[in-house]
Design a protein around this motif. Structure first.
Motif, PDB file in Angstrom:
ATOM      1  N   VAL A   1      33.404  45.654  75.898  1.00 29.42           N
ATOM      2  CA  VAL A   1      33.270  46.571  77.026  1.00 29.42           C
ATOM      3  C   VAL A   1      32.943  47.990  76.553  1.00 29.42           C
ATOM      4  CG1 VAL A   1      34.506  47.701  78.925  1.00 29.42           C
ATOM      5  CG2 VAL A   1      34.690  45.228  78.604  1.00 29.42           C
ATOM      6  N   ASN A   2      33.690  48.479  75.565  1.00 27.78           N
ATOM      7  CA  ASN A   2      33.404  49.825  75.061  1.00 27.78           C
ATOM      8  C   ASN A   2      31.998  49.922  74.494  1.00 27.78           C
ATOM      9  OD1 ASN A   2      35.734  51.403  75.579  1.00 27.78           O
ATOM     10  ND2 ASN A   2      36.838  50.332  73.948  1.00 27.78           N
TER      11      ASN A   2
ATOM     12  N   TRP B   1      38.530  42.533  77.189  1.00 27.32           N
ATOM     13  CA  TRP B   1      38.072  43.871  76.816  1.00 27.32           C
ATOM     14  C   TRP B   1      37.011  43.855  75.728  1.00 27.32           C
ATOM     15  CZ3 TRP B   1      38.992  47.847  79.724  1.00 27.32           C
ATOM     16  CH2 TRP B   1      40.129  47.842  80.556  1.00 27.32           C
ATOM     17  N   GLU B   2      36.848  42.729  75.062  1.00 23.40           N
ATOM     18  CA  GLU B   2      35.911  42.667  73.940  1.00 23.40           C
ATOM     19  C   GLU B   2      34.482  42.972  74.397  1.00 23.40           C
ATOM     20  OE1 GLU B   2      38.287  39.388  71.183  1.00 23.40           O
ATOM     21  OE2 GLU B   2      36.258  38.969  71.885  1.00 23.40           O
TER      22      GLU B   2
ATOM     23  N   MET C   1      43.400  40.557  75.871  1.00 21.17           N
ATOM     24  CA  MET C   1      42.517  41.369  75.047  1.00 21.17           C
ATOM     25  C   MET C   1      41.098  40.829  75.058  1.00 21.17           C
ATOM     26  SD  MET C   1      44.243  43.890  74.036  1.00 21.17           S
ATOM     27  CE  MET C   1      43.087  44.529  72.837  1.00 21.17           C
TER      28      MET C   1
ATOM     29  N   LEU D   1      41.791  54.664  82.346  1.00 30.17           N
ATOM     30  CA  LEU D   1      42.585  54.608  81.122  1.00 30.17           C
ATOM     31  C   LEU D   1      42.649  55.975  80.446  1.00 30.17           C
ATOM     32  CD1 LEU D   1      41.382  51.216  79.596  1.00 30.17           C
ATOM     33  CD2 LEU D   1      43.655  51.743  80.486  1.00 30.17           C
TER      34      LEU D   1
ATOM     35  N   LEU E   1      37.560  52.500  82.460  1.00 30.15           N
ATOM     36  CA  LEU E   1      37.728  53.328  81.271  1.00 30.15           C
ATOM     37  C   LEU E   1      38.162  54.742  81.633  1.00 30.15           C
ATOM     38  CD1 LEU E   1      34.688  52.195  79.094  1.00 30.15           C
ATOM     39  CD2 LEU E   1      37.095  51.594  78.808  1.00 30.15           C
TER      40      LEU E   1
ATOM     41  N   CYS F   1      33.146  49.042  84.919  1.00 31.62           N
ATOM     42  CA  CYS F   1      33.724  49.325  83.601  1.00 31.62           C
ATOM     43  C   CYS F   1      33.996  50.820  83.431  1.00 31.62           C
ATOM     44  CB  CYS F   1      32.780  48.841  82.497  1.00 31.62           C
ATOM     45  SG  CYS F   1      32.655  47.048  82.371  1.00 31.62           S
TER      46      CYS F   1
END
Length: 290
Positions: free
Chosen positions: A7-8, A4-5, A1, A76, A73, A69
């Motif tokens: 990234v959004n 992923w921190e 995890m 996903l 995404l 990225c």
């Protein structure tokens, strides 16, 4: 995890070019977005954004990271859609643009047929002859005709169009039929936006400057003038095919007819094709081939 921190938050800022707008999009505070992006930059030991009081822009390293990225995404999101069967039932917003005449005559009816198949779609079709900014305008795709110039876009050829020089039998009985490009000088050539017509000679493109007593930016108006025997016109097939088939117009100078133009669907190169867009493109391709 841990990977992923941030990234959004980083992708949201890169696309919105604003920490505030990104926070609004994600439903969190601007401070939280800033903290996550700063932590991501520290972890990568790389500056991802140039920040000023007025503007946020992505660095060169940030652009590279964004491309990777965004693909992850998108993958996903596609997986989520697969789990909820959205790949079988297109739904949601679909935004596209097309040239006015070709859009009205060809694209809009096909879009309507597609919506009949998938009524959960919300379609926005903008018909304009301007080449719009697809990314800035939030468009999924655009229909473009002829030779493509914008290398920043991905393109898929859907079909082709043929340019016809033609005139009515009444005009030809009065003024005669041209058999060479040079003979066009002796004829009344009905002009559109350009003062030249496109042909080919010995396999190479050859533009011929023409003149006449009428110039109009409407293909339908030029077609009407040709049908009424006012002069010769050069128009794409979707204007003149019915009149050629019925004999109301006669095709001219076919030996010099230029090779067919492409009809293209274009979309941003860094945008993953959603299932609904891909299905629409397949539908366009199959329908136009028929």
């Amino acid at each position: 995890m841990y990977l992923w921190e941030g990234v959004n938050e980083f992708v949201a800022v890169a696309e919105a070019e604003s920490f505030t707008a990104a926070a609004r999009r994600l439903g969190i505070s601007t401070a939280q977005v800033s903290r996550q992006v700063s932590a991501l930059e520290s972890r990568l030991s790389t500056k991802l954004f140039y920040r000023t009081t007025r503007k946020v822009s992505v660095t060169e390293a940030g652009q590279i990271y964004y491309q990777h990225c965004r693909q992850v995404l998108d993958g996903l999101e596609e997986a989520e859609r697969a789990m909820t069967n959205l790949q079988l039932i297109p739904k949601g917003r679909l935004r596209l643009t097309a040239p006015v005449t070709y859009g009205e005559k060809i694209i809009a009816p096909l879009v309507n047929d597609f919506v009949l198949r998938y009524p959960e779609l919300e379609v926005q079709l903008n018909l304009t002859n301007q080449k719009l900014d697809l990314v800035g305008g939030g468009y999924d795709l655009a229909i473009r005709l002829g030779k493509l110039e914008d290398s920043t876009m991905m393109a898929r050829r859907l079909s082709s169009r043929t340019l016809y020089a033609c005139a009515s039998p009444a005009y030809l009985s009065t003024y005669g039929e041209p058999y060479s490009l040079s003979e066009l000088e002796q004829h009344n050539c009905l002009q559109g936006n350009l003062d030249y017509w496109r042909f080919q000679e010995q396999g190479k493109p050859h533009n011929i400057r023409v003149k006449g007593n009428m110039k109009c930016d409407s293909g339908w108006a030029l077609l009407d003038a040709a049908l009424k025997g006012i002069g010769i016109v050069q128009l794409p097939d979707y204007y003149v095919q019915p009149s050629l088939a019925s004999g109301r117009l006669v095709s001219l100078l076919e030996h010099y007819q230029e090779a067919d133009d492409g009809i293209w669907a274009v979309y941003p190169h860094n945008r993953h094709l959603t299932t609904k867009v891909r299905m629409l493109l397949d539908f366009f391709g199959e329908s136009l081939a028929r």
